[in-house]
Motif scaffolding. Structure first.
Motif, mmCIF file in Angstrom:
data_model
loop_
_atom_site.group_PDB
_atom_site.id
_atom_site.type_symbol
_atom_site.label_atom_id
_atom_site.label_comp_id
_atom_site.label_asym_id
_atom_site.label_seq_id
_atom_site.Cartn_x
_atom_site.Cartn_y
_atom_site.Cartn_z
ATOM 1 N N GLY A 221 0.789 -1.229 0.000
ATOM 2 C CA GLY A 221 0.000 0.000 0.000
ATOM 3 C C GLY A 221 0.819 1.277 0.000
ATOM 4 N N VAL A 222 2.138 1.154 -0.181
ATOM 5 C CA VAL A 222 2.997 2.339 -0.162
ATOM 6 C C VAL A 222 2.734 3.219 -1.380
ATOM 7 N N ILE A 223 2.559 2.602 -2.536
ATOM 8 C CA ILE A 223 2.323 3.389 -3.747
ATOM 9 C C ILE A 223 1.001 4.148 -3.650
ATOM 10 N N GLU A 224 0.009 3.541 -3.029
ATOM 11 C CA GLU A 224 -1.258 4.243 -2.822
ATOM 12 C C GLU A 224 -1.067 5.480 -1.950
ATOM 13 N N GLN A 225 -0.210 5.357 -0.935
ATOM 14 C CA GLN A 225 0.096 6.521 -0.097
ATOM 15 C C GLN A 225 0.859 7.586 -0.889
ATOM 16 N N TRP A 226 1.727 7.153 -1.803
ATOM 17 C CA TRP A 226 2.422 8.110 -2.667
ATOM 18 C C TRP A 226 1.429 8.902 -3.509
ATOM 19 N N VAL A 227 0.435 8.177 -4.047
ATOM 20 C CA VAL A 227 -0.555 8.839 -4.908
ATOM 21 C C VAL A 227 -1.391 9.836 -4.112
ATOM 22 N N LEU A 228 -1.752 9.483 -2.883
ATOM 23 C CA LEU A 228 -2.579 10.349 -2.056
ATOM 24 C C LEU A 228 -1.786 11.460 -1.386
ATOM 25 N N PRO B 6 0.457 14.780 -0.768
ATOM 26 C CA PRO B 6 0.518 16.071 -1.473
ATOM 27 C C PRO B 6 1.809 16.270 -2.252
ATOM 28 N N GLN B 7 2.825 15.500 -1.922
ATOM 29 C CA GLN B 7 4.086 15.614 -2.648
ATOM 30 C C GLN B 7 3.966 14.923 -4.011
ATOM 31 N N PRO B 8 4.690 15.404 -5.014
ATOM 32 C CA PRO B 8 4.579 14.817 -6.364
ATOM 33 C C PRO B 8 4.987 13.338 -6.379
ATOM 34 N N LEU B 9 4.185 12.540 -7.050
ATOM 35 C CA LEU B 9 4.513 11.126 -7.213
ATOM 36 C C LEU B 9 5.800 10.958 -8.014
ATOM 37 N N VAL B 10 6.057 11.896 -8.922
ATOM 38 C CA VAL B 10 7.273 11.836 -9.744
ATOM 39 C C VAL B 10 8.517 11.867 -8.868
ATOM 40 N N LEU B 11 8.477 12.613 -7.775
ATOM 41 C CA LEU B 11 9.626 12.725 -6.884
ATOM 42 C C LEU B 11 9.957 11.384 -6.240
ATOM 43 N N SER B 12 8.947 10.706 -5.706
ATOM 44 C CA SER B 12 9.167 9.406 -5.072
ATOM 45 C C SER B 12 9.663 8.372 -6.076
ATOM 46 N N VAL B 13 9.087 8.417 -7.275
ATOM 47 C CA VAL B 13 9.503 7.484 -8.325
ATOM 48 C C VAL B 13 10.948 7.729 -8.721
ATOM 49 N N THR B 14 11.320 8.981 -8.896
ATOM 50 C CA THR B 14 12.680 9.317 -9.319
ATOM 51 C C THR B 14 13.709 8.882 -8.289
ATOM 52 N N VAL B 15 13.422 9.137 -7.014
ATOM 53 C CA VAL B 15 14.357 8.736 -5.953
ATOM 54 C C VAL B 15 14.532 7.226 -5.941
ATOM 55 N N LYS B 16 13.441 6.494 -6.059
ATOM 56 C CA LYS B 16 13.510 5.033 -6.005
ATOM 57 C C LYS B 16 14.293 4.451 -7.175
#
Length: 236
Positions: free
Chosen positions: A91-98, A100-110
């Protein structure tokens, strides 16, 4: 608007990126096999080729660039199946989507940390394996340099496939079928680059092309991966 108010969004993004990096680094430290297995696979596959060619150094030198690049491609592909799957199931990706921070940021770091622990390590170990296969030091240096942008592009192409198939129970086979055609140009350019050095041909244009593909992947792929993950979450 004051300068402090305008700096707050940037500070918030920086803090979010640092937090995401710390989280991913802890996960990598706890799951060392996730990034050690592709490296071990890369070394073992290349080490087996001299046995198959009966120690023929001339033949090894001819086929060495292709051998190393194919092994690198398979090693990167091996590490991509679980890139987003555990986060999706937890459920981490669902929290990323919800968030307020950009999902692109989390994806790029990973994906960037994944590339550093896989693609960069492959580039660092490749000179030793290139010498073992009979390559000259100049060829080895160009090979290692080409694997840096090449593995970067492979990682981001694979990340797109991993994001598209993250919700499928057996997405590994589909991921391979989807991504292999896109890997072929990078494989051709990377392996051909070393052959051009061996033949005394100018190799800088091909290196510039790989660098351009690297920049293009960094600009476009994070948004595609984020959209694919968001699409998977919205169709649950």
């Amino acid at each position: 608007m004051s300068s402090s108010d305008s700096a707050r969004p940037l500070l918030s993004l920086w803090q979010s990126a640092c937090y995401a990096l710390q989280r991913e680094w802890r996960l990598c430290c706890r799951q060392r096999s996730e990034w050690l297995q592709p490296l071990a696979f890369f070394i073992v596959v290349i080490a087996l080729f001299p046995l198959g060619l009966s120690g023929d150094l001339a033949a090894l030198r001819v086929f060495a660039p292709g051998i190393i690049w194919v092994a690198a491609l398979l090693a990167v592909l091996l590490s991509l199946d679980r890139l987003f799957r555990d986060d999706y199931l937890d459920g981490v990706i669902e929290q990323w989507v919800l968030s307020p921070q950009p999902l692109v940021l989390s994806v790029t770091v990973k994906v960037m940390l994944h590339w550093c622990l896989n693609g960069c390590l492959l580039a660092l170990i490749s000179p030793l394996l290139g010498v073992m296969l009979g390559l000259s030091w100049q060829e080895v240096a160009v090979l290692a340099c080409s694997l840096v942008p090449g593995s970067f592009v492979l990682a981001w192409i694979g990340a797109i496939g991993a994001a598209l198939t993250v919700s499928l129970p057996r997405g590994g086979v589909l991921l391979s079928l989807l991504m292999l055609p896109l890997y072929v140009p990078v494989l051709i350019f990377g392996a051909g680059l070393v052959r051009m050095v061996a033949l005394g041909l100018p190799w800088w244009p091909v290196m510039a092309l790989l660098s351009g593909l690297m920049a293009t992947a960094l600009l476009i792929a994070p948004w595609v991966v984020a959209y694919a993950l968001r699409l998977n979450i919205s169709t649950q």
